[in-house]
Motif scaffolding. Structure first.
Motif, PDB file in Angstrom:
ATOM      1  N   ILE A   3       0.890  -1.286   0.221  1.00 34.32           N
ATOM      2  CA  ILE A   3      -0.481  -0.787  -0.293  1.00 34.32           C
ATOM      3  C   ILE A   3       0.321   1.104   0.086  1.00 34.32           C
ATOM      4  O   ILE A   3       2.248   1.000   0.747  1.00 34.32           O
ATOM      5  CB  ILE A   3      -1.216  -0.069   1.300  1.00 34.32           C
ATOM      6  CG1 ILE A   3      -1.985  -1.124   1.300  1.00 34.32           C
ATOM      7  CG2 ILE A   3      -1.659   1.121   1.345  1.00 34.32           C
ATOM      8  CD1 ILE A   3      -2.775  -1.662   2.646  1.00 34.32           C
ATOM      9  N   ALA A   4       0.978   2.476  -0.684  1.00 33.34           N
ATOM     10  CA  ALA A   4       1.378   3.498  -1.080  1.00 33.34           C
ATOM     11  C   ALA A   4      -0.054   4.391  -0.680  1.00 33.34           C
ATOM     12  O   ALA A   4      -0.931   4.544  -0.430  1.00 33.34           O
ATOM     13  CB  ALA A   4       1.803   4.251  -1.927  1.00 33.34           C
ATOM     14  N   VAL A   5       0.762   5.186   0.774  1.00 34.73           N
ATOM     15  CA  VAL A   5       0.173   6.234   1.685  1.00 34.73           C
ATOM     16  C   VAL A   5       0.715   7.721   1.076  1.00 34.73           C
ATOM     17  O   VAL A   5       2.367   7.540   1.182  1.00 34.73           O
ATOM     18  CB  VAL A   5       0.259   6.044   3.080  1.00 34.73           C
ATOM     19  CG1 VAL A   5      -0.363   6.796   3.859  1.00 34.73           C
ATOM     20  CG2 VAL A   5      -0.201   4.901   3.329  1.00 34.73           C
ATOM     21  N   ASP A   6       0.234   8.804   1.346  1.00 36.84           N
ATOM     22  CA  ASP A   6       0.336  10.254   1.053  1.00 36.84           C
ATOM     23  C   ASP A   6       0.358  10.184   2.450  1.00 36.84           C
ATOM     24  O   ASP A   6      -0.166  11.047   2.671  1.00 36.84           O
ATOM     25  CB  ASP A   6      -0.468  11.172   0.053  1.00 36.84           C
ATOM     26  CG  ASP A   6      -0.372  12.225  -0.304  1.00 36.84           C
ATOM     27  OD1 ASP A   6       0.423  11.806   0.371  1.00 36.84           O
ATOM     28  OD2 ASP A   6      -1.299  12.840  -0.264  1.00 36.84           O
ATOM     29  N   ALA A   7       2.152  10.990   2.365  1.00 30.31           N
ATOM     30  CA  ALA A   7       1.806  11.157   3.472  1.00 30.31           C
ATOM     31  C   ALA A   7       1.580  12.743   4.483  1.00 30.31           C
ATOM     32  O   ALA A   7       1.476  12.735   5.431  1.00 30.31           O
ATOM     33  CB  ALA A   7       3.495  10.785   4.386  1.00 30.31           C
ATOM     34  N   MET A   8       2.096  13.418   3.706  1.00 30.08           N
ATOM     35  CA  MET A   8       1.747  14.943   3.550  1.00 30.08           C
ATOM     36  C   MET A   8       0.442  15.101   3.320  1.00 30.08           C
ATOM     37  O   MET A   8      -0.056  16.441   3.459  1.00 30.08           O
ATOM     38  CB  MET A   8       2.901  15.655   2.250  1.00 30.08           C
ATOM     39  CG  MET A   8       4.446  15.088   2.593  1.00 30.08           C
ATOM     40  SD  MET A   8       4.843  14.915   3.942  1.00 30.08           S
ATOM     41  CE  MET A   8       5.144  16.273   4.569  1.00 30.08           C
ATOM     42  N   GLY A   9      -0.422  14.445   2.829  1.00 36.18           N
ATOM     43  CA  GLY A   9      -1.901  15.514   2.909  1.00 36.18           C
ATOM     44  C   GLY A   9      -3.285  14.719   3.902  1.00 36.18           C
ATOM     45  O   GLY A   9      -2.305  14.309   4.357  1.00 36.18           O
ATOM     46  N   GLY A  10      -3.736  16.131   3.801  1.00 35.48           N
ATOM     47  CA  GLY A  10      -4.455  16.414   5.144  1.00 35.48           C
ATOM     48  C   GLY A  10      -4.306  17.452   6.052  1.00 35.48           C
ATOM     49  O   GLY A  10      -3.051  18.312   5.748  1.00 35.48           O
ATOM     50  N   ILE A  31      -0.554  -6.326   5.486  1.00 37.65           N
ATOM     51  CA  ILE A  31       0.061  -5.899   5.047  1.00 37.65           C
ATOM     52  C   ILE A  31       2.170  -5.758   4.836  1.00 37.65           C
ATOM     53  O   ILE A  31       1.977  -6.097   5.821  1.00 37.65           O
ATOM     54  CB  ILE A  31       0.158  -4.623   4.938  1.00 37.65           C
ATOM     55  CG1 ILE A  31      -1.474  -4.061   5.062  1.00 37.65           C
ATOM     56  CG2 ILE A  31       0.933  -3.322   4.359  1.00 37.65           C
ATOM     57  CD1 ILE A  31      -1.587  -2.939   6.155  1.00 37.65           C
ATOM     58  N   THR A  32       2.667  -6.410   3.796  1.00 38.68           N
ATOM     59  CA  THR A  32       3.610  -6.557   2.931  1.00 38.68           C
ATOM     60  C   THR A  32       4.621  -5.616   3.031  1.00 38.68           C
ATOM     61  O   THR A  32       6.539  -5.911   3.163  1.00 38.68           O
ATOM     62  CB  THR A  32       3.890  -7.785   2.416  1.00 38.68           C
ATOM     63  OG1 THR A  32       3.746  -7.417   1.445  1.00 38.68           O
ATOM     64  CG2 THR A  32       3.210  -9.290   2.611  1.00 38.68           C
ATOM     65  N   ARG A  33       4.248  -4.517   2.145  1.00 38.17           N
ATOM     66  CA  ARG A  33       5.465  -3.399   2.253  1.00 38.17           C
ATOM     67  C   ARG A  33       4.099  -2.318   2.438  1.00 38.17           C
ATOM     68  O   ARG A  33       3.098  -2.051   2.014  1.00 38.17           O
ATOM     69  CB  ARG A  33       5.433  -3.528   0.609  1.00 38.17           C
ATOM     70  CG  ARG A  33       7.028  -2.240   0.777  1.00 38.17           C
ATOM     71  CD  ARG A  33       7.401  -2.504   1.327  1.00 38.17           C
ATOM     72  NE  ARG A  33       8.785  -3.237   1.208  1.00 38.17           N
ATOM     73  CZ  ARG A  33       9.896  -3.295   2.182  1.00 38.17           C
ATOM     74  NH1 ARG A  33      10.171  -2.319   2.902  1.00 38.17           N
ATOM     75  NH2 ARG A  33      10.970  -4.230   1.894  1.00 38.17           N
ATOM     76  N   LEU A  34       4.752  -1.584   3.306  1.00 35.42           N
ATOM     77  CA  LEU A  34       3.882  -0.095   2.808  1.00 35.42           C
ATOM     78  C   LEU A  34       4.818   1.000   3.039  1.00 35.42           C
ATOM     79  O   LEU A  34       5.695   1.489   3.579  1.00 35.42           O
ATOM     80  CB  LEU A  34       3.082   0.377   4.671  1.00 35.42           C
ATOM     81  CG  LEU A  34       2.068   1.182   4.418  1.00 35.42           C
ATOM     82  CD1 LEU A  34       1.011   1.365   5.354  1.00 35.42           C
ATOM     83  CD2 LEU A  34       2.445   3.031   4.696  1.00 35.42           C
ATOM     84  N   PHE A  35       3.956   1.900   1.657  1.00 38.24           N
ATOM     85  CA  PHE A  35       5.329   3.345   1.137  1.00 38.24           C
ATOM     86  C   PHE A  35       4.530   4.591   1.859  1.00 38.24           C
ATOM     87  O   PHE A  35       3.840   4.563   1.608  1.00 38.24           O
ATOM     88  CB  PHE A  35       5.146   3.093  -0.643  1.00 38.24           C
ATOM     89  CG  PHE A  35       5.916   1.649  -1.014  1.00 38.24           C
ATOM     90  CD1 PHE A  35       7.315   2.042  -1.695  1.00 38.24           C
ATOM     91  CD2 PHE A  35       4.525   0.956  -1.540  1.00 38.24           C
ATOM     92  CE1 PHE A  35       7.490   0.366  -2.044  1.00 38.24           C
ATOM     93  CE2 PHE A  35       5.343  -0.174  -2.304  1.00 38.24           C
ATOM     94  CZ  PHE A  35       6.772  -0.327  -2.865  1.00 38.24           C
ATOM     95  N   LEU A  36       5.438   4.953   2.860  1.00 34.86           N
ATOM     96  CA  LEU A  36       4.916   6.175   2.941  1.00 34.86           C
ATOM     97  C   LEU A  36       5.744   7.609   2.089  1.00 34.86           C
ATOM     98  O   LEU A  36       6.866   7.478   1.830  1.00 34.86           O
ATOM     99  CB  LEU A  36       5.570   6.579   4.516  1.00 34.86           C
ATOM    100  CG  LEU A  36       4.858   6.399   6.114  1.00 34.86           C
ATOM    101  CD1 LEU A  36       4.959   6.326   6.855  1.00 34.86           C
ATOM    102  CD2 LEU A  36       3.454   6.848   5.791  1.00 34.86           C
TER     103      LEU A  36
END
Length: 341
Positions: A3-10, A31-36
């Motif tokens: 999963i990719a997560v937009d860490a700067m949104g919000g 979840i095997t990999r999470l992209f921040l």
């Protein structure tokens, strides 16, 4: 899954986003990999406050941020190295299965549509959100993606919304309704009247029209509308909930007897708060694009981010998009058979 997560949104990024991600990883071993994705130094600073780093976390640096008030189309075109666009690019390349962002809604919908494209058979994607009522939780779609839909778009939203209701909410045979001016079949505009006719021909559990009076009366589990109406309904529900909460606080604090009564009834108030808490439902989902795309509320708490990631996991694990393609094909075949007959 990845999963990719937009860490700067919000509104409270990156603090709430990173904290929610860390909470989710503690609970989700699927979840095997999470992209921040975002400003590496700021993300690193937030992670340092939260204890040992989970080895499944990977930071992807992005130099730009799409602000909440940026014009959506211009922002997507000009800020190619934004955290939002970079996160969607990870999904586009096939390196992640889902994208989560609490950032600019218009920009997320635009970028997801342009970069990920629609699923086979889907004409236009739509935004689906879960709304709690006393006796059920219903799906409202479209909540903000397609301002000028055709009737077939509403029918496709009904198909995708029904699947979402079955897979995420757990209803075996969701009741579908068209939001209109009244419950009578002849009421509505050209869009809703034709959508009503087509839905009667489908294999969905179509129950007819629904209006504002019956929104929370457990009449339907999936309610379809154009984005203008759907978003207005959603925002009206949110503001009404805040208004009632404010009235209660003001009235209950007016004298000692009311304060005592509120204390004695605190269990009931807490139960109501939990039922109506939007953080429990994580966020809305853009249905119909190649990839799972979750839109969390701009003011999302860590709890909301954690639950939004839970929905992403359930959708990926349940092969949600594959089922959408199958159901849309069945719809098209059914309508074609009816037309031929």
């Amino acid at each position: 899954m990845k999963i990719a997560v937009d860490a700067m949104g919000g509104d409270f990024a990156p603090h709430n986003i990173v904290a929610g991600v860390v909470e989710a990883l503690r609970e989700q071993n699927r979840i095997t990999r999470l992209f921040l994705v975002g400003d590496t130094p700021r993300i690193e600073a937030e992670l340092a406050k939260l204890g040992p780093r989970d080895p499944r976390l990977e930071i992807v640096h992005a130099t730009e941020i799409i602000a909440m008030d940026d014009p959506p189309v211009q922002a997507v075109r000009r800020k190619k190295d934004s955290s939002m666009c970079r996160a969607i690019d990870i999904v586009k390349r096939g390196d992640a299965d889902a994208i989560l962002s609490a950032g600019n809604t218009g920009a997320l919908l635009t970028a997801a549509h342009l970069k990920l494209r629609t699923l086979e058979g889907v004409d236009r994607p739509g935004l689906a959100c879960l709304i709690p009522s006393p006796d059920n939780v219903f799906v409202l779609m479209d909540a903000g993606a397609n301002l000028e839909p055709h009737p077939i778009n509403l029918v496709q939203y009904a198909v995708m919304g029904s699947l979402y209701s079955r897979q995420i909410v757990g209803y075996k045979k969701p009741r579908v309704a068209v939001f209109s001016l009244g419950t009578e079949e002849m009421k509505g505009n050209e869009l809703t009247l034709e959508a009503h006719r087509l839905l009667k021909l489908s294999d969905l559990n179509f129950v007819g029209n629904i209006d504002g009076h019956d929104l929370f009366a457990n009449v339907a589990d999936v309610i379809v509308a154009d984005a203008f109406v759907g978003n207005a309904v959603l925002k009206a529900c949110e503001s009404t909930a805040r208004l009632i909460g404010r009235y209660l606080k003001e009235e209950l604090k007016k004298n000692p007897i009311r304060i005592l009564g509120a204390f004695l009834a605190r269990g009931a108030f807490n139960a109501i708060k939990r039922k109506a808490d939007p953080d429990e439902y994580g966020g809305a989902i853009l249905l119909g694009v190649n990839g799972i795309c979750i839109k969390a509320h701009g003011a999302s708490s860590p709890k909301a981010v954690k639950n939004a990631l839970r929905i992403a996991v359930e959708c990926v694990e349940g092969q949600f998009n594959e089922h959408i393609v199958e159901e849309i094909k069945k719809l098209h075949d059914k309508l074609q058979q009816t037309k031929s007959a």
